[in-house]
Scaffold this motif. Sequence first.
Motif, PDB file in Angstrom:
ATOM      1  N   ASP A  82     -17.891  29.313 -18.627  1.00 55.06           N
ATOM      2  CA  ASP A  82     -19.048  29.895 -19.293  1.00 55.06           C
ATOM      3  C   ASP A  82     -18.691  30.506 -20.628  1.00 55.06           C
ATOM      4  OD1 ASP A  82     -20.640  29.102 -17.287  1.00 55.06           O
ATOM      5  OD2 ASP A  82     -20.940  31.073 -16.395  1.00 55.06           O
TER       6      ASP A  82
ATOM      7  N   LYS B 230     -22.316  25.478 -22.811  1.00 54.12           N
ATOM      8  CA  LYS B 230     -21.407  25.640 -21.683  1.00 54.12           C
ATOM      9  C   LYS B 230     -20.646  24.336 -21.457  1.00 54.12           C
ATOM     10  CE  LYS B 230     -22.785  29.823 -20.622  1.00 54.12           C
ATOM     11  NZ  LYS B 230     -23.752  30.033 -21.702  1.00 54.12           N
TER      12      LYS B 230
ATOM     13  N   PRO C 277     -23.209  25.158 -13.367  1.00 56.04           N
ATOM     14  CA  PRO C 277     -22.074  26.021 -13.739  1.00 56.04           C
ATOM     15  C   PRO C 277     -21.191  26.336 -12.541  1.00 56.04           C
ATOM     16  CG  PRO C 277     -24.120  26.833 -14.684  1.00 56.04           C
ATOM     17  CD  PRO C 277     -24.504  25.735 -13.734  1.00 56.04           C
TER      18      PRO C 277
END
Length: 378
Positions: free
Chosen positions: A29, A170, A226
């Motif tokens: 991240d 990201k 993520p």
Amino acid sequence: MAINRAAHRTAVLSTLALTVLTGCARFDDTASTPFTPVPTFSAGEVQPREPGAPTTPTPTPSGSPSIELPCVDPDPAVVATCLDVTGGLTVLPGGQSALVTERRTGRILQVAPGMPTQEIARLDVDGSGDGGLLDVALSPTYTEDNLLYAYVSTATDNRVVRIAPGDSPKDVLTGIPRGTAGNAGALTFTGPSELTVVTSDTGNPATATDPGSLAGKVLRVTALAPAPVQPRPQVVLSGIGTAGDVCVNPAGGVWVSDRTVLEDRLQRVAPDGATGTPVWTWPDRPGVAGCTAIDGGVAVSLTGGRALAVLPVDSRTGAAQAAPGFVAQDTYGMLRGADLGSDGLVWVSTVNKSGDQPGPTDDRVVRIPAPQGGGGFD
């Protein structure tokens, strides 16, 4: 180059026969290479241009009054003008507008006929050599989440990043080797959660056959949410030279264009994952680049060939039925991106500023009518 538009084409790849590389890829991240400033991102509608308003400013000669002049191309097929060297191009849902990247500046631009060019996002990229912002793809649920995926170069690697509105990019896949050349890459969604990525061999064909390298491969990335660590992507094809593009036809076949030291080629991965010999090769190496499936064939943009090549293919087997024909040859110069819009129009972008003969309104986005191949894809 490109499906970016898998959400509104009917087929999805069922299963690909794949080989797995060992190791891990990071989804961090806090990207190791920062993107500054944080990209601005707007999913709003493009506003109509005021009559007589300039699109992209044209620099004035030294000592001249500081005024902005419109950059206008009289050709009605031209959608956008005075761009920097382009990278990837993808048509937005509805087929009336598109996103195009500027390879060296890191800008993602929304373009549409009769509308001003609108900057959607700007990424910090390393545009040296042939690197930079190389391609962009839409999330399969773009109309709900406005997510974009991009293939970019940093100073140390090539990587895939995800761009969400109001957020910094990201990392999705990092560690793709970067060279002084041979950094081109492409990506598109070939399923609801399957992102297919094409990487180049960094100018060294040995890396393309090295199972320990991500260079010179067609990869499938499936874990896109993520997470601190992701498994390495699966390998669909090895031996890729300089990546051109990846596109999907309505029957679920995946098409990959690339350039090698011996020939340019178009390869196909069938919905069952089977691969074979290239569907078509160009020994004269005209610089294959973007690709898009059209009715009855595949359209491939050519840089050195300065044309859109249209290859008729069998709707069931994907085999070539005739030699490719050429559309708009020597009309718009060196072509790069390609994607299918509405009414059978193929949107293409140019890279004339990377050559020695740019025109006064280059680089541009243009819509080209593609001939019907007959029969379509069943």
